[in-house]
Design a protein around this motif. Structure first.
Motif, mmCIF file in Angstrom:
data_model
loop_
_atom_site.group_PDB
_atom_site.id
_atom_site.type_symbol
_atom_site.label_atom_id
_atom_site.label_comp_id
_atom_site.label_asym_id
_atom_site.label_seq_id
_atom_site.Cartn_x
_atom_site.Cartn_y
_atom_site.Cartn_z
ATOM 1 N N VAL A 241 0.807 -1.222 0.000
ATOM 2 C CA VAL A 241 0.000 0.000 0.000
ATOM 3 C C VAL A 241 0.845 1.280 0.000
ATOM 4 C CG1 VAL A 241 -0.372 0.077 2.525
ATOM 5 C CG2 VAL A 241 -2.068 1.071 0.974
ATOM 6 N N PRO A 242 2.023 1.355 0.651
ATOM 7 C CA PRO A 242 2.797 2.595 0.556
ATOM 8 C C PRO A 242 3.274 2.899 -0.861
ATOM 9 C CG PRO A 242 3.553 1.268 2.412
ATOM 10 C CD PRO A 242 2.650 0.397 1.591
ATOM 11 N N GLN A 243 3.387 1.869 -1.699
ATOM 12 C CA GLN A 243 3.880 2.076 -3.045
ATOM 13 C C GLN A 243 2.843 2.753 -3.946
ATOM 14 O OE1 GLN A 243 5.581 -2.272 -2.921
ATOM 15 N NE2 GLN A 243 6.652 -1.209 -4.543
ATOM 16 N N ILE A 244 1.581 2.658 -3.593
ATOM 17 C CA ILE A 244 0.542 3.350 -4.353
ATOM 18 C C ILE A 244 0.767 4.859 -4.295
ATOM 19 C CG2 ILE A 244 -1.951 3.782 -4.522
ATOM 20 C CD1 ILE A 244 -2.378 1.003 -3.232
ATOM 21 N N VAL A 245 1.288 5.314 -3.170
ATOM 22 C CA VAL A 245 1.429 6.754 -2.928
ATOM 23 C C VAL A 245 2.293 7.413 -3.987
ATOM 24 C CG1 VAL A 245 2.262 8.513 -1.306
ATOM 25 C CG2 VAL A 245 1.082 6.463 -0.445
ATOM 26 N N TYR A 246 3.425 6.791 -4.364
ATOM 27 C CA TYR A 246 4.332 7.525 -5.254
ATOM 28 C C TYR A 246 3.830 7.634 -6.683
ATOM 29 C CZ TYR A 246 6.700 2.839 -5.624
ATOM 30 O OH TYR A 246 7.022 1.509 -5.770
ATOM 31 N N TYR A 247 2.864 6.837 -7.081
ATOM 32 C CA TYR A 247 2.238 7.050 -8.390
ATOM 33 C C TYR A 247 1.425 8.345 -8.378
ATOM 34 C CZ TYR A 247 3.696 2.455 -9.968
ATOM 35 O OH TYR A 247 4.463 1.380 -10.360
ATOM 36 N N PHE A 248 0.638 8.541 -7.335
ATOM 37 C CA PHE A 248 -0.111 9.787 -7.198
ATOM 38 C C PHE A 248 0.834 10.980 -7.039
ATOM 39 C CE2 PHE A 248 -3.608 6.922 -6.216
ATOM 40 C CZ PHE A 248 -4.713 7.590 -6.729
ATOM 41 N N SER A 249 1.864 10.797 -6.226
ATOM 42 C CA SER A 249 2.797 11.894 -5.969
ATOM 43 C C SER A 249 3.500 12.329 -7.254
ATOM 44 C CB SER A 249 3.834 11.458 -4.924
ATOM 45 O OG SER A 249 4.723 12.523 -4.627
ATOM 46 N N ALA A 250 3.923 11.377 -8.061
ATOM 47 C CA ALA A 250 4.596 11.700 -9.323
ATOM 48 C C ALA A 250 3.664 12.456 -10.259
ATOM 49 C CB ALA A 250 5.096 10.426 -9.989
ATOM 50 N N TYR A 251 2.418 12.015 -10.338
ATOM 51 C CA TYR A 251 1.443 12.688 -11.195
ATOM 52 C C TYR A 251 1.230 14.129 -10.721
ATOM 53 C CZ TYR A 251 -2.712 13.396 -14.075
ATOM 54 O OH TYR A 251 -3.609 13.872 -15.007
ATOM 55 N N ALA A 252 1.099 14.301 -9.408
ATOM 56 C CA ALA A 252 0.909 15.639 -8.848
ATOM 57 C C ALA A 252 2.097 16.530 -9.153
ATOM 58 C CB ALA A 252 0.672 15.545 -7.342
ATOM 59 N N ASP A 253 3.312 15.984 -9.047
ATOM 60 C CA ASP A 253 4.522 16.772 -9.338
ATOM 61 C C ASP A 253 4.586 17.161 -10.807
ATOM 62 O OD1 ASP A 253 5.447 16.848 -6.754
ATOM 63 O OD2 ASP A 253 6.792 15.148 -6.974
ATOM 64 N N MET A 254 4.171 16.262 -11.701
ATOM 65 C CA MET A 254 4.179 16.573 -13.121
ATOM 66 C C MET A 254 3.154 17.659 -13.449
ATOM 67 S SD MET A 254 4.702 12.762 -14.776
ATOM 68 C CE MET A 254 4.812 13.320 -16.492
ATOM 69 N N CYS A 255 2.019 17.641 -12.765
ATOM 70 C CA CYS A 255 1.027 18.711 -12.936
ATOM 71 C C CYS A 255 1.576 20.042 -12.409
ATOM 72 C CB CYS A 255 -0.268 18.369 -12.202
ATOM 73 S SG CYS A 255 -1.246 17.049 -12.950
ATOM 74 N N LYS A 256 2.206 19.976 -11.250
ATOM 75 C CA LYS A 256 2.713 21.195 -10.621
ATOM 76 C C LYS A 256 3.812 21.852 -11.456
ATOM 77 C CE LYS A 256 4.246 22.921 -6.123
ATOM 78 N NZ LYS A 256 4.559 22.560 -4.711
ATOM 79 N N SER A 257 4.640 21.044 -12.099
ATOM 80 C CA SER A 257 5.742 21.578 -12.916
ATOM 81 C C SER A 257 5.288 22.025 -14.298
ATOM 82 C CB SER A 257 6.836 20.522 -13.062
ATOM 83 O OG SER A 257 6.391 19.437 -13.873
ATOM 84 N N GLY A 258 4.065 21.674 -14.673
ATOM 85 C CA GLY A 258 3.575 22.033 -15.993
ATOM 86 C C GLY A 258 3.924 21.029 -17.068
ATOM 87 N N THR A 259 4.530 19.899 -16.682
ATOM 88 C CA THR A 259 4.849 18.846 -17.652
ATOM 89 C C THR A 259 3.581 18.277 -18.273
ATOM 90 O OG1 THR A 259 6.794 18.268 -16.326
ATOM 91 C CG2 THR A 259 6.095 16.668 -17.989
ATOM 92 N N ILE A 260 2.531 18.160 -17.455
ATOM 93 C CA ILE A 260 1.209 17.732 -17.929
ATOM 94 C C ILE A 260 0.170 18.649 -17.314
ATOM 95 C CG2 ILE A 260 1.842 15.305 -18.238
ATOM 96 C CD1 ILE A 260 0.458 14.723 -15.535
ATOM 97 N N LYS A 261 -1.043 18.590 -17.835
ATOM 98 C CA LYS A 261 -2.176 19.307 -17.254
ATOM 99 C C LYS A 261 -3.013 18.327 -16.449
ATOM 100 C CE LYS A 261 -4.026 20.865 -21.036
ATOM 101 N NZ LYS A 261 -3.151 20.301 -22.065
ATOM 102 N N SER A 262 -3.689 18.833 -15.433
ATOM 103 C CA SER A 262 -4.553 17.993 -14.620
ATOM 104 C C SER A 262 -5.580 17.297 -15.508
ATOM 105 C CB SER A 262 -5.258 18.845 -13.568
ATOM 106 O OG SER A 262 -6.107 18.043 -12.772
#
Length: 501
Positions: A241-262
């Motif tokens: 279950v802790p490993q699920i977290v970093y998939y969400f975290s990576a997506y959030a970071d990519m949105c925050k940096s502008g690499t992708i849009k929400s």
């Protein structure tokens, strides 16, 4: 008494009673030999994902874990997460940073104390387990059994060393891990730890551990003496279950940096042997994270590639010792969880697992294969391709890949070339290259033969813009504390002796 909204866990084989997460984490594996899975997978919406953008990794972890570990209070989860990812244990505040490497995006999961992605779960699991002991009132000593192909062992040892009311034993294949991985394990300090080399490969060690868990007479004998067995492998839900977290975290970071849009859909390429790392991505997708395909990257032990392409799982093949040893696995335990979630049929899952145990193979059929391929794509690399990828990426970007990440990089290339899917791809990087100095240096055209692990570490550091992790450089003066070796059929005796001691 269970709360009405409490998440429950059941066995993939359907013959065990359901339980809440604290009990599931302490137990590790279902009594019928199956794996414990959530009865329902929680769903999130775009608002939930958008809220993650401005959170720290720790805050994201509490938010996501709270959906699965409903019998833990928010304060308990905050304490567990803070102890796991705070206190300078990771060498970056981001914990799991997303980096741009040339025209690629990489999720670095190796900034923890043992320089491998297993730290993401195994710094947290002991905290969850210790809290579970308090919540359930369990008085027995929890003896953790771990089979490792290299990285899980050290990460589990580092997480559980001197944790009250626990003991931990790690079994690794005698000649099946890198020199640096072995040094990390055999120098581990702690009054409650033991490291044992097994004369065999990883599958022998993993099968031995599973047999011990399934030996009801032996398990009950230990319990009468005040010892309860559990696992820190990814068969334990508290590891997964802790490993699920970093998939969400990576997506959030990519949105925050502008690499992708929400809301944009992205793909992940994941190097995996036991199927736990990539399965965490499947859970994230089922929860609502916009993931297109999960690309499963394998080395020459390509049993997963064959299965994901044909629906036919066959472990009856030569076992290859490769330069990416953490994937030198022919029995991918977590595949059982996927099969359960895609069928909801414990009888079918039980039948397939019985065939695997008896004959080493099973066939899920065309219909099931199509369902699997809605989520997964697969490719593999041999050692030469892996070295070639390390060299090419270094020449173009000066970024040094470890052999496992190189396998993923090559699979990501193959996926785009063969599918024309140009959605953003995030490559999951699972280990520091400094854990595999000899293989990486050879890939970069440097002679490694005849040099000790620390001469090799210095040589790689001279070529790498990233400094060697302190946890590895400090091994040079560390004393070897564990020299026990056993036959694969002698593991039960070793476990019993450690329980008595």
């Amino acid at each position: 008494m269970r709360e009405a909204n409490a998440m429950e866990y059941m066995s993939t084989r359907g013959k065990s009673e359901s339980m809440e997460s604290a009990d599931a984490i302490l137990q590790g594996i279902a009594v019928d030999g199956g794996l414990l899975v959530p009865v329902e997978i929680p769903k999130v919406d775009s608002e939930f994902i958008d809220e993650l953008k401005d959170m720290t990794y720790q805050e994201r972890a509490v938010k996501i874990l709270g959906l699965f570990l409903t019998d833990y209070t928010e304060d308990e989860l905050k304490k567990c997460v803070s102890n796991a990812y705070g206190n300078g244990k990771f060498d970056t505040e981001e914990v799991a940073p997303v980096k741009e490497v040339g025209d690629r995006t990489v999720l670095e999961l190796w900034h923890g104390p043992t320089s491998a992605f297993k730290d993401m779960a195994l710094q947290l699991l002991p905290q969850l387990m210790q809290t579970a002991l308090q919540k359930t009132g369990e008085k027995k000593t929890i003896q953790i059994l771990v089979a490792t192909s290299g990285d899980t062992g050290k990460a589990a040892l580092a997480g559980f060393a001197d944790v009250p009311q626990t003991k931990i034993q790690v079994f690794y294949p005698e000649n099946g891990v890198s020199a640096m991985q072995k040094l990390q394990m055999v120098t581990q300090k702690g009054d409650n730890v033991q490291v044992i080399a097994v004369k065999g490969n990883f599958d022998d060690a993993q099968t031995g551990v599973k047999k011990i868990f399934k030996n009801d007479v032996f398990v009950k004998q230990l319990e009468t003496k005040g010892t309860k067995l559990s696992s820190a492998n990814s068969i334990n839900w508290g590891r997964l279950v802790p490993q699920i977290v970093y998939y969400f975290s990576a997506y959030a970071d990519m949105c925050k940096s502008g690499t992708i849009k929400s809301g944009d859909t992205i793909n992940f390429t994941v190097p995996t042997g036991n199927f736990g790392n990539i399965l965490a991505g499947f859970y994230a997708r089922q929860m609502g994270l916009p993931i297109g395909h999960l690309v499963c990257a394998s080395n020459q032990n390509n049993v997963l590639t064959d299965f994901l392409q044909t629906g036919y799982y066959d472990r009856n093949r030569p076992f290859a010792k490769t330069i990416s040893p953490s994937m030198d696995i022919l029995i991918s335990s977590n595949l059982e969880r996927l099969l359960y979630h895609l069928t909801g049929d414990t009888m079918r899952v039980n039948g397939w697992m019985e065939m695997l145990a008896a004959d080493g193979l099973y066939d899920v059929g065309v219909g099931m294969l199509q369902r699997v391929q809605n989520y997964f794509w697969a490719d593999w690399s041999d050692d030469e391709k892996t070295k070639e990828t390390i060299r090419e990426v270094y020449d173009k970007t000066h970024y040094v890949l470890d052999p496992h990440t190189a396998v993923a990089w090559a699979a990501a290339d193959a996926y785009r070339r063969k599918t024309d899917d140009m959605r953003p791809m995030l490559i999951v990087s699972t280990a520091s290259p400094y854990k595999f100095n000899d293989s990486v240096l050879e890939a970069l055209g440097e002679a490694a033969e005849g040099k000790n692990p620390f001469e090799l570490l210095d040589a790689l550091e001279a070529k790498n813009e990233v400094k060697a992790p302190k946890g590895l450089t400090m091994l040079k003066d560390a004393k070897v504390l564990h020299e026990t070796c056993c036959e694969k059929d002698g593991m039960e005796n070793v476990v019993f002796d450690f329980a008595k001691g």
